[in-house]
Motif scaffolding. Structure first.
Motif, mmCIF file in Angstrom:
data_model
loop_
_atom_site.group_PDB
_atom_site.id
_atom_site.type_symbol
_atom_site.label_atom_id
_atom_site.label_comp_id
_atom_site.label_asym_id
_atom_site.label_seq_id
_atom_site.Cartn_x
_atom_site.Cartn_y
_atom_site.Cartn_z
ATOM 1 N N ALA A 11 0.911 -1.164 0.166
ATOM 2 C CA ALA A 11 0.103 0.043 -0.189
ATOM 3 C C ALA A 11 0.978 1.167 -0.031
ATOM 4 O O ALA A 11 0.469 2.356 -0.539
ATOM 5 C CB ALA A 11 -0.748 -0.112 1.324
ATOM 6 N N GLY A 12 1.972 1.406 0.707
ATOM 7 C CA GLY A 12 2.891 2.433 0.730
ATOM 8 C C GLY A 12 3.624 2.491 -0.642
ATOM 9 O O GLY A 12 3.769 3.772 -1.134
ATOM 10 N N PHE A 13 3.919 1.402 -1.341
ATOM 11 C CA PHE A 13 4.353 1.581 -2.453
ATOM 12 C C PHE A 13 3.534 2.131 -3.688
ATOM 13 O O PHE A 13 4.051 2.929 -4.417
ATOM 14 C CB PHE A 13 4.869 0.313 -3.054
ATOM 15 N N ARG A 14 2.206 1.644 -3.335
ATOM 16 C CA ARG A 14 1.321 2.278 -4.492
ATOM 17 C C ARG A 14 0.908 3.686 -4.226
ATOM 18 O O ARG A 14 0.946 4.600 -5.027
ATOM 19 C CB ARG A 14 -0.204 1.597 -4.315
ATOM 20 N N ARG A 15 1.068 4.163 -2.798
ATOM 21 C CA ARG A 15 0.834 5.637 -2.450
ATOM 22 C C ARG A 15 2.137 6.481 -3.086
ATOM 23 O O ARG A 15 1.776 7.586 -3.368
ATOM 24 C CB ARG A 15 0.826 5.681 -0.979
ATOM 25 N N LEU A 16 3.069 5.748 -2.876
ATOM 26 C CA LEU A 16 4.423 6.447 -3.523
ATOM 27 C C LEU A 16 4.111 6.746 -4.900
ATOM 28 O O LEU A 16 4.306 7.869 -5.497
ATOM 29 C CB LEU A 16 5.585 5.973 -3.290
ATOM 30 N N LYS A 17 3.674 5.640 -5.649
ATOM 31 C CA LYS A 17 3.387 6.022 -7.052
ATOM 32 C C LYS A 17 2.587 7.017 -7.442
ATOM 33 O O LYS A 17 2.517 7.783 -8.572
ATOM 34 C CB LYS A 17 3.151 4.696 -7.641
ATOM 35 N N GLU A 18 1.450 7.102 -6.642
ATOM 36 C CA GLU A 18 0.280 7.876 -6.992
ATOM 37 C C GLU A 18 0.861 9.400 -6.505
ATOM 38 O O GLU A 18 0.526 10.285 -7.233
ATOM 39 C CB GLU A 18 -0.738 7.650 -5.686
ATOM 40 N N ALA A 19 1.962 9.454 -5.485
ATOM 41 C CA ALA A 19 2.292 10.850 -5.265
ATOM 42 C C ALA A 19 3.353 11.339 -6.201
ATOM 43 O O ALA A 19 3.726 12.510 -6.334
ATOM 44 C CB ALA A 19 2.597 10.888 -3.831
ATOM 45 N N TRP A 20 4.040 10.392 -6.784
ATOM 46 C CA TRP A 20 5.383 10.865 -7.451
ATOM 47 C C TRP A 20 5.090 12.003 -8.328
ATOM 48 O O TRP A 20 5.922 12.828 -8.793
ATOM 49 C CB TRP A 20 5.806 9.513 -8.248
ATOM 50 N N PRO A 21 4.132 11.894 -9.537
ATOM 51 C CA PRO A 21 4.018 13.016 -10.333
ATOM 52 C C PRO A 21 3.751 14.363 -9.951
ATOM 53 O O PRO A 21 4.151 15.180 -10.348
ATOM 54 C CB PRO A 21 2.411 12.575 -11.193
ATOM 55 N N THR A 22 3.194 14.483 -8.569
ATOM 56 C CA THR A 22 3.127 15.729 -7.909
ATOM 57 C C THR A 22 4.580 16.142 -7.680
ATOM 58 O O THR A 22 4.800 17.430 -7.727
ATOM 59 C CB THR A 22 2.253 15.696 -6.759
ATOM 60 N N ASN A 23 5.248 15.221 -6.789
ATOM 61 C CA ASN A 23 6.646 15.836 -6.691
ATOM 62 C C ASN A 23 7.467 16.024 -7.796
ATOM 63 O O ASN A 23 8.119 16.899 -7.720
ATOM 64 C CB ASN A 23 7.059 14.585 -5.715
ATOM 65 N N LEU A 24 7.493 15.256 -8.632
ATOM 66 C CA LEU A 24 8.126 15.649 -10.084
ATOM 67 C C LEU A 24 7.815 16.914 -10.592
ATOM 68 O O LEU A 24 8.892 17.698 -10.899
ATOM 69 C CB LEU A 24 7.998 14.368 -11.002
ATOM 70 N N ALA A 25 6.631 17.151 -10.724
ATOM 71 C CA ALA A 25 6.178 18.379 -11.239
ATOM 72 C C ALA A 25 6.688 19.494 -10.440
ATOM 73 O O ALA A 25 7.329 20.865 -10.820
ATOM 74 C CB ALA A 25 4.553 18.531 -11.435
ATOM 75 N N ALA A 26 6.314 19.316 -9.060
ATOM 76 C CA ALA A 26 7.126 20.288 -8.150
ATOM 77 C C ALA A 26 8.662 20.527 -8.336
ATOM 78 O O ALA A 26 9.127 21.815 -8.375
ATOM 79 C CB ALA A 26 6.539 20.250 -6.829
ATOM 80 N N VAL A 27 9.119 19.608 -8.318
ATOM 81 C CA VAL A 27 10.824 19.658 -8.684
ATOM 82 C C VAL A 27 11.146 20.320 -9.868
ATOM 83 O O VAL A 27 12.015 21.353 -9.792
ATOM 84 C CB VAL A 27 11.376 18.225 -8.338
ATOM 85 N N ARG A 28 10.216 19.831 -10.884
ATOM 86 C CA ARG A 28 10.850 20.609 -12.304
ATOM 87 C C ARG A 28 10.463 22.138 -12.034
ATOM 88 O O ARG A 28 11.143 22.974 -12.523
ATOM 89 C CB ARG A 28 9.936 19.818 -13.373
ATOM 90 N N ARG A 29 9.092 22.363 -11.594
ATOM 91 C CA ARG A 29 8.805 23.817 -11.759
ATOM 92 C C ARG A 29 9.478 24.833 -10.713
ATOM 93 O O ARG A 29 9.691 25.679 -11.156
ATOM 94 C CB ARG A 29 7.199 23.779 -11.064
ATOM 95 N N TYR A 30 9.789 24.330 -9.654
ATOM 96 C CA TYR A 30 10.682 25.256 -8.583
ATOM 97 C C TYR A 30 11.809 25.145 -8.737
ATOM 98 O O TYR A 30 12.713 25.997 -8.030
ATOM 99 C CB TYR A 30 10.087 24.786 -7.107
ATOM 100 N N PHE A 31 12.640 24.200 -9.591
ATOM 101 C CA PHE A 31 13.989 23.989 -9.569
ATOM 102 C C PHE A 31 14.646 23.895 -10.882
ATOM 103 O O PHE A 31 15.318 24.617 -11.559
ATOM 104 C CB PHE A 31 14.464 22.988 -8.499
#
Length: 156
Positions: free
Chosen positions: A115-135
Motif C-alpha cells: 500500500a505504501g508503494f502504491r501511495r508513493l507511485k500515486e504521489a510521484w507525479p506531483t513531486n516530480l512536477a514540483a521539483v521541475r517547476r521550482y528548481f
C-alpha cells in the motif's frame, strides 16, 4: 604529497566577484524556499508532506524495501525521533510497518508495504512536477552533470 597550507593571517582576503556574491546569497534562500515550495504542493495536492514522501521513496529504493530506523533517519536527513514520528504516521496509514532487524533483535527496520508503494507511485507525479517547476526548469542551459558534481563536492 604536500598538503595545502592555510593562507597567512596577514594576507588580504580575495573579495567575491559579483557572480560569486550572487551565488553565495542565493544559496541560503534556495535551501529554505525549495523544500517549502515542494512540500506545499505535496500537502495541497496529495495530502502527503515531503518528509513522508521522502521516507517512502528511500524505503522503495532499499534492499527488500526496508531500512534500519537509524539508516532511514540518515538518508532522510532527519533526527531519529523525527523519523520515528514520520514512520509512526505512515504505519498508522498502512504504508509502513516496523519489523525487528534480522541482524540485531534490539533494532527495528521500517518496511514499505504494498500500500505504501502504491501511495508513493500515486504521489510521484506531483513531486516530480514540483521539483521541475521550482528548481530544474530554472537551470535550463546549465551543465547539470557539472552542477551535480560541484554540489556533491560542497556537500561532502
Amino acid at each position: 604529497m604536500p598538503t595545502a597550507q592555510p593562507a597567512p593571517a596577514t594576507a588580504e582576503p580575495n573579495p567575491l566577484s559579483p557572480e560569486e556574491e550572487a551565488v553565495v546569497r542565493a544559496l541560503p534562500r534556495l535551501i529554505h524556499a525549495l523544500p517549502r515550495a515542494i512540500d506545499a504542493d505535496m500537502v495541497r495536492e496529495q495530502r502527503l508532506p515531503s518528509t513522508e514522501y521522502l521516507a517512502l521513496m528511500h524505503l522503495s529504493e532499499a534492499p527488500g524495501r526496508q531500512l534500519r530506523m537509524s539508516d532511514l533517519a540518515e538518508v532522510c536527513e532527519m533526527s531519529l525521533s523525527g523519523t520515528t514520528r514520520v514512520v509512526h504516521r505512515l504505519e498508522s496509514l498502512g504504508f509502513v510497518q516496523r519489523v525487528r532487524c534480522a541482524e540485531d533483535a534490539r533494532g527495528w527496520n521500517a518496511a514499505l508495504t504494498d500500500a505504501g508503494f502504491r501511495r508513493l507511485k500515486e504521489a510521484w507525479p506531483t513531486n516530480l512536477a514540483a521539483v521541475r517547476r521550482y528548481f530544474l526548469d530554472h537551470l535550463a542551459g546549465l551543465d547539470l552533470k557539472k552542477l551535480a558534481a560541484a554540489l556533491q563536492k560542497v556537500a561532502t
